[in-house]
Design an enzyme around this catalytic site. Structure first.
Site, PDB file in Angstrom:
ATOM      1  N   ASP A 180       0.899  -1.142   0.000  1.00  0.00           N
ATOM      2  CA  ASP A 180       0.000   0.000   0.000  1.00  0.00           C
ATOM      3  C   ASP A 180       0.937   1.190   0.000  1.00  0.00           C
ATOM      4  O   ASP A 180       1.521   1.522   1.041  1.00  0.00           O
ATOM      5  CB  ASP A 180      -0.885  -0.010   1.251  1.00  0.00           C
ATOM      6  CG  ASP A 180      -1.923   1.100   1.175  1.00  0.00           C
ATOM      7  OD1 ASP A 180      -1.547   2.227   0.842  1.00  0.00           O
ATOM      8  OD2 ASP A 180      -3.100   0.826   1.429  1.00  0.00           O
ATOM      9  N   HIS A 181       1.109   1.810  -1.149  1.00  0.00           N
ATOM     10  CA  HIS A 181       2.222   2.768  -1.242  1.00  0.00           C
ATOM     11  C   HIS A 181       2.046   3.985  -0.334  1.00  0.00           C
ATOM     12  O   HIS A 181       3.006   4.664  -0.025  1.00  0.00           O
ATOM     13  CB  HIS A 181       2.512   3.161  -2.701  1.00  0.00           C
ATOM     14  CG  HIS A 181       1.590   4.194  -3.269  1.00  0.00           C
ATOM     15  ND1 HIS A 181       0.392   3.888  -3.848  1.00  0.00           N
ATOM     16  CD2 HIS A 181       1.687   5.539  -3.348  1.00  0.00           C
ATOM     17  CE1 HIS A 181      -0.196   4.994  -4.261  1.00  0.00           C
ATOM     18  NE2 HIS A 181       0.573   6.009  -3.971  1.00  0.00           N
ATOM     19  N   HIS A 243      -5.542   2.908   0.852  1.00  0.00           N
ATOM     20  CA  HIS A 243      -4.697   4.023   1.286  1.00  0.00           C
ATOM     21  C   HIS A 243      -5.280   4.810   2.463  1.00  0.00           C
ATOM     22  O   HIS A 243      -4.607   5.060   3.462  1.00  0.00           O
ATOM     23  CB  HIS A 243      -4.475   5.007   0.139  1.00  0.00           C
ATOM     24  CG  HIS A 243      -3.915   4.387  -1.109  1.00  0.00           C
ATOM     25  ND1 HIS A 243      -3.019   3.355  -1.074  1.00  0.00           N
ATOM     26  CD2 HIS A 243      -4.113   4.655  -2.420  1.00  0.00           C
ATOM     27  CE1 HIS A 243      -2.692   3.020  -2.321  1.00  0.00           C
ATOM     28  NE2 HIS A 243      -3.343   3.788  -3.145  1.00  0.00           N
TER      29      HIS A 243
HETATM   30  P1  NDP Z   1      -0.416  -2.081 -16.593  1.00  0.00           P
HETATM   31  O1  NDP Z   1      -1.831  -2.008 -17.049  1.00  0.00           O
HETATM   32  O2  NDP Z   1       0.576  -1.183 -17.237  1.00  0.00           O
HETATM   33  O3  NDP Z   1       0.008  -3.613 -16.719  1.00  0.00           O
HETATM   34  C1  NDP Z   1       1.287  -4.126 -16.413  1.00  0.00           C
HETATM   35  C2  NDP Z   1       1.649  -5.206 -17.413  1.00  0.00           C
HETATM   36  O4  NDP Z   1       0.786  -6.321 -17.248  1.00  0.00           O
HETATM   37  C3  NDP Z   1       1.469  -4.786 -18.858  1.00  0.00           C
HETATM   38  O5  NDP Z   1       2.615  -4.150 -19.340  1.00  0.00           O
HETATM   39  C4  NDP Z   1       1.226  -6.108 -19.545  1.00  0.00           C
HETATM   40  O6  NDP Z   1       2.461  -6.719 -19.844  1.00  0.00           O
HETATM   41  C5  NDP Z   1       0.564  -6.942 -18.494  1.00  0.00           C
HETATM   42  N1  NDP Z   1      -0.872  -6.962 -18.789  1.00  0.00           N
HETATM   43  C6  NDP Z   1      -1.703  -5.929 -18.957  1.00  0.00           C
HETATM   44  N2  NDP Z   1      -2.955  -6.342 -19.198  1.00  0.00           N
HETATM   45  C7  NDP Z   1      -2.917  -7.682 -19.182  1.00  0.00           C
HETATM   46  C8  NDP Z   1      -3.887  -8.687 -19.341  1.00  0.00           C
HETATM   47  N3  NDP Z   1      -5.160  -8.392 -19.603  1.00  0.00           N
HETATM   48  N4  NDP Z   1      -3.505  -9.976 -19.223  1.00  0.00           N
HETATM   49  C9  NDP Z   1      -2.235 -10.274 -18.971  1.00  0.00           C
HETATM   50  N5  NDP Z   1      -1.250  -9.346 -18.823  1.00  0.00           N
HETATM   51  C10 NDP Z   1      -1.590  -8.072 -18.912  1.00  0.00           C
HETATM   52  O7  NDP Z   1      -0.424  -1.907 -15.039  1.00  0.00           O
HETATM   53  P2  NDP Z   1       0.409  -0.932 -14.144  1.00  0.00           P
HETATM   54  O8  NDP Z   1       1.850  -1.124 -14.426  1.00  0.00           O
HETATM   55  O9  NDP Z   1      -0.182   0.427 -14.225  1.00  0.00           O
HETATM   56  O10 NDP Z   1       0.048  -1.456 -12.687  1.00  0.00           O
HETATM   57  C11 NDP Z   1       0.443  -2.721 -12.219  1.00  0.00           C
HETATM   58  C12 NDP Z   1      -0.287  -3.018 -10.937  1.00  0.00           C
HETATM   59  O11 NDP Z   1       0.039  -2.031  -9.978  1.00  0.00           O
HETATM   60  C13 NDP Z   1      -1.806  -2.984 -11.064  1.00  0.00           C
HETATM   61  O12 NDP Z   1      -2.345  -4.001 -10.276  1.00  0.00           O
HETATM   62  C14 NDP Z   1      -2.221  -1.643 -10.507  1.00  0.00           C
HETATM   63  O13 NDP Z   1      -3.485  -1.718  -9.906  1.00  0.00           O
HETATM   64  C15 NDP Z   1      -1.133  -1.406  -9.469  1.00  0.00           C
HETATM   65  N6  NDP Z   1      -0.868   0.010  -9.252  1.00  0.00           N
HETATM   66  C16 NDP Z   1      -0.477   0.798 -10.294  1.00  0.00           C
HETATM   67  C17 NDP Z   1      -0.202   2.142 -10.060  1.00  0.00           C
HETATM   68  C18 NDP Z   1       0.269   3.031 -11.180  1.00  0.00           C
HETATM   69  O14 NDP Z   1       0.549   4.212 -10.886  1.00  0.00           O
HETATM   70  N7  NDP Z   1       0.385   2.547 -12.397  1.00  0.00           N
HETATM   71  C19 NDP Z   1      -0.322   2.756  -8.707  1.00  0.00           C
HETATM   72  C20 NDP Z   1      -0.680   1.805  -7.678  1.00  0.00           C
HETATM   73  C21 NDP Z   1      -0.940   0.488  -7.966  1.00  0.00           C
HETATM   74  P3  NDP Z   1       2.633  -7.774 -21.010  1.00  0.00           P
HETATM   75  O15 NDP Z   1       1.518  -7.584 -21.982  1.00  0.00           O
HETATM   76  O16 NDP Z   1       3.969  -7.460 -21.573  1.00  0.00           O
HETATM   77  O17 NDP Z   1       2.579  -9.065 -20.303  1.00  0.00           O
HETATM   78  C1  BG6 Z   2      -3.199   4.638  -6.696  1.00  0.00           C
HETATM   79  C2  BG6 Z   2      -4.545   4.764  -7.351  1.00  0.00           C
HETATM   80  O1  BG6 Z   2      -3.191   3.562  -5.815  1.00  0.00           O
HETATM   81  O2  BG6 Z   2      -2.931   5.833  -5.977  1.00  0.00           O
HETATM   82  C3  BG6 Z   2      -4.568   5.972  -8.280  1.00  0.00           C
HETATM   83  O3  BG6 Z   2      -4.798   3.584  -8.101  1.00  0.00           O
HETATM   84  C4  BG6 Z   2      -4.180   7.218  -7.538  1.00  0.00           C
HETATM   85  O4  BG6 Z   2      -5.855   6.141  -8.848  1.00  0.00           O
HETATM   86  C5  BG6 Z   2      -2.885   7.001  -6.793  1.00  0.00           C
HETATM   87  O5  BG6 Z   2      -4.018   8.244  -8.487  1.00  0.00           O
HETATM   88  C6  BG6 Z   2      -2.598   8.184  -5.880  1.00  0.00           C
HETATM   89  O6  BG6 Z   2      -1.308   8.053  -5.366  1.00  0.00           O
HETATM   90  P1  BG6 Z   2      -0.498   9.339  -4.927  1.00  0.00           P
HETATM   91  O7  BG6 Z   2       0.759   8.792  -4.359  1.00  0.00           O
HETATM   92  O8  BG6 Z   2      -0.292  10.161  -6.169  1.00  0.00           O
HETATM   93  O9  BG6 Z   2      -1.359  10.043  -3.945  1.00  0.00           O
END
Ligand code: NDP
Ligand code: BG6
Length: 505
Positions: A180-181, A243
């Protein structure tokens, strides 16, 4: 230097989080000499990338990261990065992964210590750990193995319990780190320090002196390119379930007996267990939801939520959520907690406001009771700091009172850089310290608490979803949550010396 040589494996390594947060955080640890002398970062995902492609993408993101100042060691750092392509549901590919890990270990003289970070869509949290275990990659005979799970942990109470049970079949609780960042944020940890390292706050930190507690996490951005994820989730699941309730845990907990992880986590769990359940029929009284609609901000037209990419045109997903609740224990009995969060609000700010009760007798004339209440404001972000609002005598004749702010900003500390939340948490995963990670029971309690609201919002068509123009503070109906009609939310802004003014509209 931490000398726990290891391989840091990131699943979903082609994704947004890896690029924007995880690898820059690992680089930052590297330049501070906080990684061991021997380590490998292994990216794993379906995209067909070579080691060189992966390194190039990560190089760009480090060079473009605002969170890092010293970038001269990037090329040296990149030598530690490798990439393997795999299908997440193919058992054969986990055998290949195991062989590749062994090859890297032999070549770079690294023991079996391995981290598996799941930075993938949440649906894969049920898939990857099972395959890792089937390939024997959870076994600790040759070194520690840790599984890091991103949020959201489950979609609701039932799925969170199922995920917990599934993981615990193959992994021990102490091997699982639920990220939980918010818990990695310096200012969130400072809630603990402010409360328990100062003799002056703790005696006042209870129902006798505190009138109410308010937590705001406002974002001015919309849902950007995350429509596919967000439309199924909404603000309550995205921000409050994890969060903001974790933040409440730190605000409301009893003093832990030590800084041992279990000691702190036990106290947070007790807070969650004391949350007064919200009855189904009372949801409208305790929770308000909203969705942003198109408006003009600073002369530019901003899309409404339903016009965003990958959003259903009749979506009922909330982009704003506000709830009121009580913590039924001796410290907090009767004190209301108000929490709100939303996308496309006027500014980006997260803050906690402790509203103290007024003096028992008014010696001096005050315009209203609100004005006579001291406030302690913990500014989580941005402009990290802390502000205490107190009354002083206005210079001159008579006894006019005015409120002033005792204001501290982290930016005023000389040579103090605030590390990113991920930097702190990733370092803890390497050190094996799970203090700042959510424990299963907490996650389950948080889902349990929110279930009536989630169910009513999903199933009762009579529960209103209020539209609010993008760039405003959300539906005005959220003011109705307050017990007293003269109360309202505090409107935070960057220029907090003018407390109560709107800003950045
Ligand atoms: P992405 O949507 O960018 O997905 C990460 C990777 O997962 C993709 O590059 C892809 O890699 C693979 N992927 C995407 N969709 C699918 C699918 N349908 N089936 C299989 N593989 C898939 O996610 P994020 O990097 O944004 O986030 C990763 C996790 O972290 C999530 O659970 C998100 O909720 C959590 N998170 C993200 C935050 C953010 O700021 N981005 C903040 C806090 C939490 P490939 O196709 O190469 O396998
Ligand atoms: C993520 C949520 O966990 O936290 C996002 O999925 C949100 O929707 C983000 O924007 C907020 O994080 P921060 O650190 O920018 O407050």
């Amino acid at each position: 230097m931490n000398n726990d040589k290891h391989i840091y494996t990131i699943f979903g390594a082609s994704g947004d989080l890896t690029k924007r947060k995880l690898v820059p955080a690992l680089y930052s640890l590297y330049i501070q000499n906080l990684l061991p002398d021997k380590f490998i970062i292994l990216g794993a995902a379906r995209s067909p990338l070579s080691n060189e492609d992966f390194r190039e993408i990560m190089k760009d993101s480090i060079l473009n990261s605002d969170e890092i100042e010293e970038k001269s060691s990037v090329n040296k750092f990149l030598e530690h990065l490798f990439y393997i392509g795999l299908q997440y549901d193919n058992p054969e590919h986990y055998i290949q992964l195991k062989e590749y890990l062994e090859k890297l270990r032999t070549k770079f003289e690294i023991p079996g210590n391995t981290i598996f970070y799941l930075s993938t869509p949440p649906s894969l949290y049920k898939v990857i750990p099972v395959h890792l275990a089937a390939a024997g990659l959870n076994k600790t005979s040759d070194g520690w193995k840790r599984l890091i799970i991103e949020k959201p942990f489950g979609f609701d109470l039932q799925s969170a319990i199922e995920l917990k049970d599934l993981l615990l079949k193959d992994w021990k609780e102490e091997q699982i780190y639920r990220i939980d960042h918010y818990l990695g944020k310096e200012t969130v940890q400072n809630v603990l320090v402010t409360r328990f390292s100062n003799g002056i706050f703790e005696p006042l930190w209870n129902r006798n002196y505190i009138h109410r507690v308010e937590v705001t996490a406002a974002e001015n951005i919309g849902i950007e390119n995350r429509g596919g994820y967000y439309d199924a989730i909404g603000a309550l699941r995205d921000m409050i379930q994890n969060h903001l309730l974790q933040l409440v845990g730190l605000i409301a907990m009893e003093p832990p007996s030590s800084l041992e992880p279990l000691s702190i986590r036990n106290e947070i769990l007790k807070v969650f267990q004391s949350l007064r359940p919200i009855k189904k029929e009372e949801v409208a009284k305790f929770a308000v939801r909203g969705q942003y609609i198109s408006s003009v901000i600073n002369g530019e037209t901003v899309k409404g939520y339903r016009e965003e990419k990958n959003i259903k045109p009749d979506s009922k997903t909330e982009t704003y959520a506000a709830i009121k609740f009580y913590i039924d224990n001796w410290r907090w009995g009767g004190v209301p907690f108000y929490i709100r969060t939303g996308k496309r609000l006027p500014t980006r700010v997260t803050e906690v406001v402790i509203h103290f009760k007024p003096t028992p007798h008014f010696l001096f004339t005050r315009k209203n009771i609100q004005e006579a209440c001291n406030k302690l404001i913990l500014r989580i972000q941005p402009d990290e700091g802390m502000l205490l609002e107190i009354g002083i005598k206005t210079p001159g004749a008579g006894f006019e009172v005015q409120n002033i702010d005792l204001d501290f900003r982290y930016s005023e500390l000389a040579h103090q850089r605030i590390p990113s939340a991920y930097e702190r948490l990733l370092h803890d995963t390497i050190r094996g310290d799970n203090t700042l990670f959510a424990r299963t029971e907490e996650v389950i309690e948080a889902w349990k608490f929110l279930t009536p609201v989630l169910e009513e919002w999903a199933n009762n068509p009579n529960v209103p979803l209020y539209g609010y123009p993008a760039g405003t503070w959300g539906p005005k109906e959220a003011d109705n949550l307050f017990e007293d009609e003269n109360q309202t939310w505090r409107f935070p802004c960057r220029n907090l010396t003018n407390s109560n003014l709107y800003c950045e509209l």
